[in-house]
Design an enzyme around this catalytic site. Structure first.
Site, short mmCIF file in Angstrom:
data_model
loop_
_atom_site.label_atom_id
_atom_site.label_comp_id
_atom_site.label_asym_id
_atom_site.label_seq_id
_atom_site.Cartn_x
_atom_site.Cartn_y
_atom_site.Cartn_z
N ASP A 9 6.77 6.84 -3.27
CA ASP A 9 6.82 6.28 -2.37
C ASP A 9 5.74 7.30 -1.12
O ASP A 9 6.26 8.11 -0.79
CB ASP A 9 7.48 5.12 -1.70
CG ASP A 9 7.36 4.74 -0.31
OD1 ASP A 9 6.09 4.16 -0.41
OD2 ASP A 9 8.12 5.19 0.81
N THR A 43 2.75 3.61 -4.17
CA THR A 43 2.16 2.80 -2.82
C THR A 43 1.94 1.89 -2.26
O THR A 43 1.40 1.03 -3.16
CB THR A 43 1.35 4.08 -2.07
OG1 THR A 43 1.64 3.36 -0.52
CG2 THR A 43 0.53 4.27 -1.91
N GLY A 44 2.70 1.02 -1.30
CA GLY A 44 1.92 0.02 -0.60
C GLY A 44 0.46 0.13 -0.23
O GLY A 44 0.58 -1.23 -0.57
N ASN A 220 9.91 -2.59 -1.07
CA ASN A 220 9.48 -2.95 -2.06
C ASN A 220 9.63 -1.83 -2.74
O ASN A 220 8.56 -1.24 -4.30
CB ASN A 220 7.74 -2.88 -0.98
CG ASN A 220 7.60 -1.68 -0.75
OD1 ASN A 220 8.69 -1.52 -0.14
ND2 ASN A 220 6.18 -0.92 -0.37
#
Length: 269
Positions: A9, A43-44, A220
């Site tokens: 992340d 990653t978001g 997330n």
């Protein structure tokens, strides 16, 4: 050597509090790659806001963006590239309900898509303060189905808006509120999250699930941390994430927590 897939992340994990990669982080990840391990960003963030980090690390692996909805290899063609999308009609429906829910901004994105409509300037750093003419989101400009939609909404109406979207479109999309200070809802294709991307990477590299090490700090990251053989929550992670993780770093993201943990785990020093 037991090859590992290291799924990272970005915000609150690999990046420090200034959203930068520290020298220690860069050096450690390069050592891991030299040792034969695979390092991948999961990653978001959209690809447009992740590629600089990918380049800084000198990666050649696929990158996973939009919380698992896009998997691609920057700068080159990858035959297993994928992108999950949802119906553009959902975006257009929400544009029509902007006043009702006091929505400050709606952005629709994809690998080659960035359109937004804002009623007022938002403090969300992910979005341009001023939109150029060709970035205006409306029924004419939104020609294709998006991969992700992000909505900045007044906090008192956030839950109400989330319920509205879930009631009407819950069979097609998932809605997740952002952690942190911004009142933002993120919408993606139903059932897609980071573990979907990590599993594809593991299959692509023929790396067993037990040889996946994943690092994260927020809600997330839950499925990815759960999926990984070694799911590691950051010291600064949410309590929910720490509760399901296999381990927690001693140091936080501003103290090179991920890099120091990895260095020890893979004996890179």
């Amino acid at each position: 050597m037991n090859q590992k897939l290291i799924a990272l992340d970005l915000d609150g994990t690999t990046l420090n509090n200034e959203a930068k990669l520290s020298k220690t982080t860069i050096a450690t990840l390069k050592k891991a790659i030299q040792a034969g391990h695979v390092v991948s960003i999961v990653t978001g963030r959209p690809n447009r806001l992740s590629q600089a980090y990918y380049d800084q690390l000198g990666l050649t692996s696929p990158m996973i963006n939009f919380n698992g909805s896009l998997g691609h290899m920057p700068h080159q063609h990858w035959q297993y590239e994928y992108q999950y999308t949802f119906d553009r009609g959902i975006v257009l429906d929400l544009l029509q309900h902007q006043q009702e829910f006091n929505i400050q901004m709606i952005a629709a994105e994809g690998k080659h898509l960035f359109l937004a409509h804002q009623n007022e300037t938002t403090q969300v750093g992910f979005f341009p303060a001023v939109l150029s003419h060709d970035q205006q989101l409306n029924a004419v400009t939104l020609k294709k189905n998006p991969t992700s939609m992000t909505i900045a909404v007044d906090r008192p109406l956030q839950k109400q808006l989330q319920s509205y979207i879930e009631d009407r479109f819950g069979n097609f999309v998932d809605v997740a509120p952002w952690g942190g200070p911004n009142s933002v809802l993120e919408i993606g294709a139903k059932g897609v999250q980071k573990a979907v991307g990590v599993e594809r990477l593991a299959n692509y590299y023929h790396i067993d699930r037990q040889n996946v090490i994943a690092f994260g700090d927020e809600h997330n990251d839950m499925e990815m941390i759960d999926y990984a053989g070694q799911g590691v929550a950051m010291n600064n992670a949410t309590n929910q994430l720490k509760a399901i993780a296999d381990d927690v770093t001693e140091l936080n993201n501003d103290q090179d927590g991920m890099a120091k943990y990895l260095s020890k785990a893979l004996k890179l020093a």
